[in-house]
Design an enzyme around this catalytic site. Sequence first.
Site, PDB file in Angstrom:
ATOM      1  CD  GLN A 303      -2.682   1.596   0.327  1.00 44.57           C
ATOM      2  OE1 GLN A 303      -3.071   0.711  -0.434  1.00 44.57           O
ATOM      3  NE2 GLN A 303      -3.074   2.862   0.215  1.00 44.57           N
ATOM      4  CD  GLU A 304       2.950   3.696   3.725  1.00 41.87           C
ATOM      5  OE1 GLU A 304       3.235   4.617   2.938  1.00 41.87           O
ATOM      6  OE2 GLU A 304       2.404   3.896   4.828  1.00 41.87           O
ATOM      7  CB  SER A 305       6.656   1.517  -1.564  1.00 40.23           C
ATOM      8  OG  SER A 305       6.838   0.144  -1.208  1.00 40.23           O
ATOM      9  CE1 TYR A 430      -0.897   3.308   4.325  1.00 37.93           C
ATOM     10  CE2 TYR A 430      -1.774   2.568   6.427  1.00 37.93           C
ATOM     11  CZ  TYR A 430      -0.707   2.731   5.563  1.00 37.93           C
ATOM     12  OH  TYR A 430       0.549   2.323   5.937  1.00 37.93           O
TER      13      TYR A 430
END
Length: 478
Positions: A303-305, A430
């Site tokens: 989800q972040e990168s 998120y």
Amino acid sequence: MIKTLFIILLCAILSACQPVDIQQVDIAAPAQKRSVLKVGTLYGPQIYLNSELGETGFDFEMAQRFADYLSLPLEMIPYTDRKALFKALKDNDIDIIAAGIAKTPNRSQQFKLGPTLYKVNQVLVYKEGTPEPKDIGTLSGEITVMANSSSVNTLTQLQKDYPELMWNQVSDKDNEELFALIAKGELNYTISDSNSLLINQRFLPELRAGMILEEKVEVVWLLPPKESDRLMSQLLAFWHKEKRAGTLEHLNEKYFGHVKRFDYVDTRAFIRAIDNILPEYRGMFEEYAGELDWRKLAAASYQESHWNPTARSPTGVRGMMMLTRPTATYVGVDNRLDAEQSIRGGAFYLKDMLDRLPESIADSQRVWFALAAYNIGLGHVEDARRLTESMGMDPSAWRDVKKVLPLLQQSKYYKQTRYGYARGSEAVHYVDSIRRYYDTLVWVDNQTKQMEMIEENDSIEVIAEEAPINTNVSAQQP
């Protein structure tokens, strides 16, 4: 006499809270003594699964609570087809069916129905890239559904308006197998409840929802048609208690709340990344996750990168876990672009969030609060929890706090808080995304293990077939 009147009044009150299709309860009927609660079920992500994580599923969790309410051990008995499941209930081999079963007129005649657990739509399912079906009466291919499923009832009702409507019923395949055949293009259409489709789209993004064939179908438990009056009255009392406690709402959010957003392109990309990128970093996630399921850490990283060690955001966060400079310093990371350092630092920071959360938050939900804090900061999450409590909801329940988090973007609410404005709706999205990625990783792992077991069994059979047989009778033991 007074005791009998009290019981009758209690049953009447509970029945008024939730209408169900049952016959008049005979209080004088002898109580059936049970040493265990036997619950028949079907396999399914939202119904019942038994994996290395233990037993999970909406119906399993409700059944476990009901068994606890009765002070009985629970025995979940999964069946592979509905016909055998229904027969087991009629034969009293099981006490209840808890399997995501939809209420239909036929089932109302055959069984006693428990209260409504949730409602779904019956939708036509087809494959991405094929023409969207517009008219049930002029479909370009065949509909295939499971025998003894509520889909048969839906089609039977539709046939009254569309006499030419035909369909195939199969007894040797479950819902997920039909989904897989649709995704491969080997079947044209099937019918599914909307929740099952949303859940399976995480694994088979080629599935598409067509027209709604029936709206707001009730999902219920089934009880035997005879000698289950006492169990029904106990179920009604239990249901009323859990309804008031918010259990049904909590389980609905847990199993269905995060699957409502579906992104075909993103889901396809994630499944490809599991095959092509994850193997390089999986060992790192497993090493640094500690007591946390490594797949939750990996899902957060994606989800972040998108598992890109050199990822960069407009705000300057970098790396696999998208750490800010202050956070990197705090967790001992000197090179945010080093994948292993970033994963180690991100895992440390996430566990730090977990440790700092109030003890009132249940273990099963702590990680969702921690991930929200990872995204917008623990202070903003605490602000949302205080707002949640001020609104009469549970500040330790993620289902309630996720409703309030978006309010941190409105001045009417954030001016009441200590830390002010925050992108609360982004934090909710998120966490929901991470939950979907996590579910997909668990599903892929289970599929891989099943394939490995099949291959192992095939190898054993081949070895057994190729092993020489001793035909020297005189050399054998008498």
